[in-house]
Design a protein around this motif. Structure first.
Motif, PDB file in Angstrom:
ATOM      1  N   ARG A   1       0.840  -1.196   0.000  1.00  0.00           N
ATOM      2  CA  ARG A   1       0.000   0.000   0.000  1.00  0.00           C
ATOM      3  C   ARG A   1       0.874   1.245   0.000  1.00  0.00           C
ATOM      4  O   ARG A   1       2.071   1.182   0.248  1.00  0.00           O
ATOM      5  N   THR A   2       0.234   2.378  -0.247  1.00  0.00           N
ATOM      6  CA  THR A   2       0.936   3.650  -0.220  1.00  0.00           C
ATOM      7  C   THR A   2       0.214   4.607   0.730  1.00  0.00           C
ATOM      8  O   THR A   2      -0.936   4.372   1.118  1.00  0.00           O
ATOM      9  N   VAL A   3       0.901   5.662   1.111  1.00  0.00           N
ATOM     10  CA  VAL A   3       0.247   6.792   1.770  1.00  0.00           C
ATOM     11  C   VAL A   3      -0.125   7.746   0.649  1.00  0.00           C
ATOM     12  O   VAL A   3       0.747   8.336   0.016  1.00  0.00           O
ATOM     13  N   THR A   4      -1.403   7.854   0.358  1.00  0.00           N
ATOM     14  CA  THR A   4      -1.884   8.587  -0.808  1.00  0.00           C
ATOM     15  C   THR A   4      -2.412   9.953  -0.416  1.00  0.00           C
ATOM     16  O   THR A   4      -3.087  10.101   0.606  1.00  0.00           O
ATOM     17  N   VAL A   5      -2.098  10.955  -1.241  1.00  0.00           N
ATOM     18  CA  VAL A   5      -2.484  12.336  -0.964  1.00  0.00           C
ATOM     19  C   VAL A   5      -3.282  12.894  -2.131  1.00  0.00           C
ATOM     20  O   VAL A   5      -2.890  12.737  -3.292  1.00  0.00           O
ATOM     21  N   GLY A   6      -4.399  13.539  -1.820  1.00  0.00           N
ATOM     22  CA  GLY A   6      -5.121  14.285  -2.835  1.00  0.00           C
ATOM     23  C   GLY A   6      -4.510  15.669  -2.943  1.00  0.00           C
ATOM     24  O   GLY A   6      -4.573  16.466  -2.002  1.00  0.00           O
ATOM     25  N   LEU A   7      -3.874  15.958  -4.090  1.00  0.00           N
ATOM     26  CA  LEU A   7      -3.130  17.212  -4.260  1.00  0.00           C
ATOM     27  C   LEU A   7      -3.793  18.082  -5.315  1.00  0.00           C
ATOM     28  O   LEU A   7      -4.077  17.616  -6.423  1.00  0.00           O
ATOM     29  N   ASP A   8      -4.030  19.357  -4.968  1.00  0.00           N
ATOM     30  CA  ASP A   8      -4.575  20.287  -5.958  1.00  0.00           C
ATOM     31  C   ASP A   8      -3.780  21.588  -6.030  1.00  0.00           C
ATOM     32  O   ASP A   8      -4.174  22.533  -6.698  1.00  0.00           O
ATOM     33  N   GLY A   9      -2.644  21.640  -5.323  1.00  0.00           N
ATOM     34  CA  GLY A   9      -1.802  22.832  -5.348  1.00  0.00           C
ATOM     35  C   GLY A   9      -2.136  23.855  -4.288  1.00  0.00           C
ATOM     36  O   GLY A   9      -1.408  24.840  -4.124  1.00  0.00           O
ATOM     37  N   SER A  10      -3.222  23.663  -3.549  1.00  0.00           N
ATOM     38  CA  SER A  10      -3.600  24.602  -2.497  1.00  0.00           C
ATOM     39  C   SER A  10      -2.654  24.457  -1.304  1.00  0.00           C
ATOM     40  O   SER A  10      -2.016  23.418  -1.130  1.00  0.00           O
ATOM     41  N   PRO A  11      -2.552  25.492  -0.458  1.00  0.00           N
ATOM     42  CA  PRO A  11      -1.680  25.394   0.722  1.00  0.00           C
ATOM     43  C   PRO A  11      -2.045  24.216   1.628  1.00  0.00           C
ATOM     44  O   PRO A  11      -1.169  23.567   2.192  1.00  0.00           O
ATOM     45  N   GLU A  12      -3.353  23.956   1.740  1.00  0.00           N
ATOM     46  CA  GLU A  12      -3.756  22.850   2.606  1.00  0.00           C
ATOM     47  C   GLU A  12      -3.368  21.489   2.027  1.00  0.00           C
ATOM     48  O   GLU A  12      -2.982  20.577   2.762  1.00  0.00           O
ATOM     49  N   SER A  13      -3.430  21.353   0.699  1.00  0.00           N
ATOM     50  CA  SER A  13      -3.042  20.063   0.111  1.00  0.00           C
ATOM     51  C   SER A  13      -1.523  19.878   0.158  1.00  0.00           C
ATOM     52  O   SER A  13      -1.033  18.756   0.294  1.00  0.00           O
ATOM     53  N   LEU A  14      -0.772  20.967   0.070  1.00  0.00           N
ATOM     54  CA  LEU A  14       0.684  20.867   0.190  1.00  0.00           C
ATOM     55  C   LEU A  14       1.081  20.497   1.621  1.00  0.00           C
ATOM     56  O   LEU A  14       2.019  19.729   1.833  1.00  0.00           O
ATOM     57  N   ALA A  15       0.348  21.043   2.617  1.00  0.00           N
ATOM     58  CA  ALA A  15       0.593  20.649   4.003  1.00  0.00           C
ATOM     59  C   ALA A  15       0.254  19.183   4.206  1.00  0.00           C
ATOM     60  O   ALA A  15       0.948  18.462   4.925  1.00  0.00           O
ATOM     61  N   ALA A  16      -0.814  18.726   3.544  1.00  0.00           N
ATOM     62  CA  ALA A  16      -1.192  17.313   3.622  1.00  0.00           C
ATOM     63  C   ALA A  16      -0.094  16.428   3.034  1.00  0.00           C
ATOM     64  O   ALA A  16       0.200  15.347   3.552  1.00  0.00           O
ATOM     65  N   ALA A  17       0.507  16.879   1.935  1.00  0.00           N
ATOM     66  CA  ALA A  17       1.588  16.102   1.313  1.00  0.00           C
ATOM     67  C   ALA A  17       2.787  15.989   2.248  1.00  0.00           C
ATOM     68  O   ALA A  17       3.422  14.929   2.342  1.00  0.00           O
ATOM     69  N   GLU A  18       3.120  17.072   2.950  1.00  0.00           N
ATOM     70  CA  GLU A  18       4.232  17.021   3.900  1.00  0.00           C
ATOM     71  C   GLU A  18       3.920  16.056   5.047  1.00  0.00           C
ATOM     72  O   GLU A  18       4.778  15.268   5.459  1.00  0.00           O
ATOM     73  N   TRP A  19       2.703  16.128   5.560  1.00  0.00           N
ATOM     74  CA  TRP A  19       2.307  15.212   6.632  1.00  0.00           C
ATOM     75  C   TRP A  19       2.398  13.776   6.141  1.00  0.00           C
ATOM     76  O   TRP A  19       2.890  12.884   6.844  1.00  0.00           O
ATOM     77  N   ALA A  20       1.913  13.544   4.926  1.00  0.00           N
ATOM     78  CA  ALA A  20       1.921  12.194   4.355  1.00  0.00           C
ATOM     79  C   ALA A  20       3.342  11.666   4.192  1.00  0.00           C
ATOM     80  O   ALA A  20       3.611  10.484   4.436  1.00  0.00           O
ATOM     81  N   ALA A  21       4.267  12.528   3.780  1.00  0.00           N
ATOM     82  CA  ALA A  21       5.656  12.102   3.612  1.00  0.00           C
ATOM     83  C   ALA A  21       6.271  11.713   4.955  1.00  0.00           C
ATOM     84  O   ALA A  21       7.006  10.724   5.049  1.00  0.00           O
ATOM     85  N   ARG A  22       5.962  12.469   6.000  1.00  0.00           N
ATOM     86  CA  ARG A  22       6.465  12.115   7.326  1.00  0.00           C
ATOM     87  C   ARG A  22       5.883  10.778   7.785  1.00  0.00           C
ATOM     88  O   ARG A  22       6.582   9.935   8.338  1.00  0.00           O
ATOM     89  N   GLU A  23       4.595  10.595   7.536  1.00  0.00           N
ATOM     90  CA  GLU A  23       3.945   9.343   7.934  1.00  0.00           C
ATOM     91  C   GLU A  23       4.488   8.173   7.127  1.00  0.00           C
ATOM     92  O   GLU A  23       4.721   7.082   7.660  1.00  0.00           O
ATOM     93  N   ALA A  24       4.693   8.382   5.833  1.00  0.00           N
ATOM     94  CA  ALA A  24       5.240   7.326   4.980  1.00  0.00           C
ATOM     95  C   ALA A  24       6.631   6.923   5.443  1.00  0.00           C
ATOM     96  O   ALA A  24       6.999   5.738   5.408  1.00  0.00           O
TER      97      ALA A  24
END
Length: 284
Positions: A3-26
């Motif tokens: 499995r992967t840690v999957t992020v819904g990304l749309d370029g918004s500040p909140e989605s970029l913060a989600a991507a950072e959180w996801a990378a730490r969790e991954a």
């Protein structure tokens, strides 16, 4: 296939913060992080590429994948969640220090995804999940704040409890389990009662919480557990606890109906008042 840690990304500040959180969790899970953009490929594809490259630079030990998909965001992300260890979404803050503004697409994903979904607000940083340092500022070098779990002792779901224990174990932190309950109705009428009668519901509720957690304490002996059983609204107790939490974990009962976007009143209230990332774990 892992499995992967999957992020819904749309370029918004909140989605970029989600991507950072996801990378730490991954990184803690030893899994790849997968960025998914749903919509037109241009110019968002550039945002997707730049976000992926940024994560690779900041998290060199984490494999980063990126993919553009077509379709309706809510439907596509719900489908993508099925193959993910966890799906991570960004959310705007309601204002102040707490609360998520969950749009219709995000709410639909929360209501229909059968894998855990984590909401992260814009501006969330690694340091925010840690205790303060000697200067009184949150620091990633300090101990991680507790993971908070909201638990209904009448329905102590295994998937929900396991997710919270494992999240606390990965972070090397305390698991604070919060159980809110309401006194019997006659307490509201001011009927005199002796001390034993007044305390008996509290004793019973605390004992039920201890019993529900007992086998999990044995499975995760290295996780320190703090039990909080108090009269009152579970949502309010969780919102209060979220101010000192690294992650709040709540449950959602799986409903097979394709209609509506219900997540349960406690979970809905927590999403509107929590001051930390919130993980919503679906269970039967």
């Amino acid at each position: 296939m892992p499995r992967t840690v999957t992020v819904g990304l749309d370029g918004s500040p909140e989605s970029l913060a989600a991507a950072e959180w996801a990378a730490r969790e991954a990184g803690m899970l030893g899994l790849p992080v997968r960025l998914v953009h749903v919509g037109e490929p241009v110019p968002e594809s550039l945002v997707l590429h730049e976000a992926a490259e940024g994560l690779r630079l900041r998290h060199p030990g984490v494999e980063v994948r990126a993919e553009h998909l077509s379709g309706r965001p809510a439907e596509v992300l719900t489908e993508e969640a099925a193959g993910a260890e966890v799906l991570v979404l960004g959310s705007r803050a309601l204002g102040g220090i707490g609360g998520f503004l969950v749009g219709s697409a995000g709410l639909s994903v929360l209501a229909h995804a059968e894998r855990p979904v984590v909401l992260v607000r814009a501006g969330e940083q690694a340091a925010d999940e840690h205790e303060t340092d000697r200067a009184g500022l949150p620091s990633a070098a300090a101990a991680c704040r507790p993971v908070v779990l909201g638990l209904d002792t009448a329905h102590p779901d295994e998937d929900l409890i396991r997710f919270a224990f494992e999240a606390a174990a990965r972070r090397g932190t305390t698991l604070r389990v919060v159980h809110g309950w309401y006194p019997p109705l006659y307490y509201g009428y001011g009927v005199p009662a002796d001390a034993e009668l007044l305390t008996s519901p509290a004793v019973a509720e605390a004992a039920a919480l201890t019993e529900a957690l007992c086998p999990w304490r044995r499975k995760y002996p290295d996780v320190e557990v703090a039990e909080v059983s108090r009269p009152g609204s579970a949502a309010e107790l969780l919102a209060d606890a979220s101010r000192e939490a690294s992650l709040v974990v709540v449950g959602r009962r799986v409903r097979r109906s394709p209609l509506g976007a219900r997540v349960g009143h406690v979970t809905h209230a927590v999403l509107h008042h929590a001051a930390a990332p919130v993980a919503v774990v679906a269970h039967p």
